[in-house]
Scaffold this active site. Sequence first.
Site, mmCIF file in Angstrom:
data_model
loop_
_atom_site.group_PDB
_atom_site.id
_atom_site.type_symbol
_atom_site.label_atom_id
_atom_site.label_comp_id
_atom_site.label_asym_id
_atom_site.label_seq_id
_atom_site.Cartn_x
_atom_site.Cartn_y
_atom_site.Cartn_z
ATOM 1 N N HIS A 143 0.563 -1.122 0.097
ATOM 2 C CA HIS A 143 0.015 0.159 -0.072
ATOM 3 C C HIS A 143 0.879 1.314 -0.179
ATOM 4 C CE1 HIS A 143 0.500 1.253 3.908
ATOM 5 N NE2 HIS A 143 0.980 0.212 4.235
ATOM 6 N N CYS A 144 0.514 2.298 -0.594
ATOM 7 C CA CYS A 144 0.777 3.780 -0.048
ATOM 8 C C CYS A 144 -0.016 4.572 0.420
ATOM 9 C CB CYS A 144 1.218 3.814 -1.612
ATOM 10 S SG CYS A 144 -0.052 4.881 -3.027
ATOM 11 N N ALA A 145 0.077 5.510 0.348
ATOM 12 C CA ALA A 145 -1.450 6.486 1.207
ATOM 13 C C ALA A 145 -3.144 6.333 0.398
ATOM 14 C CB ALA A 145 -0.996 8.309 1.167
ATOM 15 N N THR A 200 0.985 2.728 -5.490
ATOM 16 C CA THR A 200 0.874 0.713 -5.553
ATOM 17 C C THR A 200 1.067 1.050 -7.184
ATOM 18 O OG1 THR A 200 -0.577 1.310 -2.955
ATOM 19 C CG2 THR A 200 -0.937 0.143 -4.671
#
Length: 316
Positions: free
Chosen positions: A210-212, A218
Site C-alpha cells: 500500500h501507499c497513501a 501502489t
Amino acid sequence: MAMPPGTRWDAYDRQSVSGACVPDVCRISGCCEMSVAFLWAAPAPLVLAPTVGLHSPGGTPCGAGAEPRGTLVPVPFESTQPVVPGDRVHLVPGSHNVRDLGGLRTRSGRTVRTGRVYRSDYPSFLEVDATAIARFGLATVVDLRRGTEAAEECIDWGGRGVAYRRWPLTAGRESSWHARYTSYLTRRPETVVGAVREVMRPAAHTVLFHCAAGKDRTGVLAALLLAVLGVGEDDIVADYLLSAASVEPVIARLVEMEMYAGMLADSSVDEQLPRAEHMHLLLRWLERHGGAEAWLVEHGVPAGELTDFRDVMLER
C-alpha cells in the site's frame, strides 16, 4: 434508504438517517426518527436517499423534501463476513481502495490466483475491523510511503503479528501526486526492486502492499507484478483505472492531515484521477527496456524469484 449492493447496516435508537456520509464506519443522525450504524462498503461517497415513510419530529417525510442534516460518530466494528476467494474488489469500512491482485487472466489464458496478494490505500480498515487480519490471512505488509508519511500514521503491525516492510517509492523532487510513473523506476530503482521482491516472496504471503491513496506508487508496483505474471497491457490499465472511484474519499481523508493538505492544496479531485495514458506510458517505457521482467532482472532480481512467483500465483 437506497443503498448500493454490498452495503451493510444495522438499526439503532430512533433518530434518523439523512445527509452525506463519509465512506467509513459511522453513525449518522439527522432529521428522521431512525438512526443506523452505517457500515460503508462502497469505493465512492454516497448521499443517502431516505425512504418516504420515515418522518422527522415535525412530521415531514424524509423523502419529501426534509432538510438533510447529519453527524458522523465512529462506532466499533467487527465483520462477520468472510473474505471470499475470487472477489477482487473488497468493500471494507475504513479504507477505500482495497482489492486483490488476482483474478485477472494472462495473455496465455491462465488466471492469477486470488487470496495471496492484496493492494490498498492506507489500510486503516485493519484498525477498524478487529477481524480483518485473520480474515485476509495477512502475514506481511509492504509500505511504499516515505518515512515522514509513516511517522504520521502507521499501524502497530508487530503487535498484530504481521511482518512490516517499508520500501519507499520516490519520484525525487517531483510530487508523487504529479510525477510521471517512470520517475519511480529511474530515481531510486532499488526501492522498487526491494518492494517487488518482498511481495513476490512466497513465504511472505498473504501480503498486502500500500501507499497513501493506493493509486500511484501502489499502481506502479501492481503494474510490474501483473506484467511479470503475463497480464496484458489493456488489462493492467483497466485494473489501474479501478482506483478512480476511491479518489474523492481518499483525498477527503488525507487533507485532514497537515502534511497531505499542503501537498494537495493546489490539486483538484479531477487532477488526481487515474488516467489510462499514464499507465500506458509506463508500460511502453518498460517495453523499450525489454519488458518488466527484463528491467527487474537488470536491476538485481534473480530470475528464479520471478519463476517462483509465477508458480505460486498462476492457476494451472
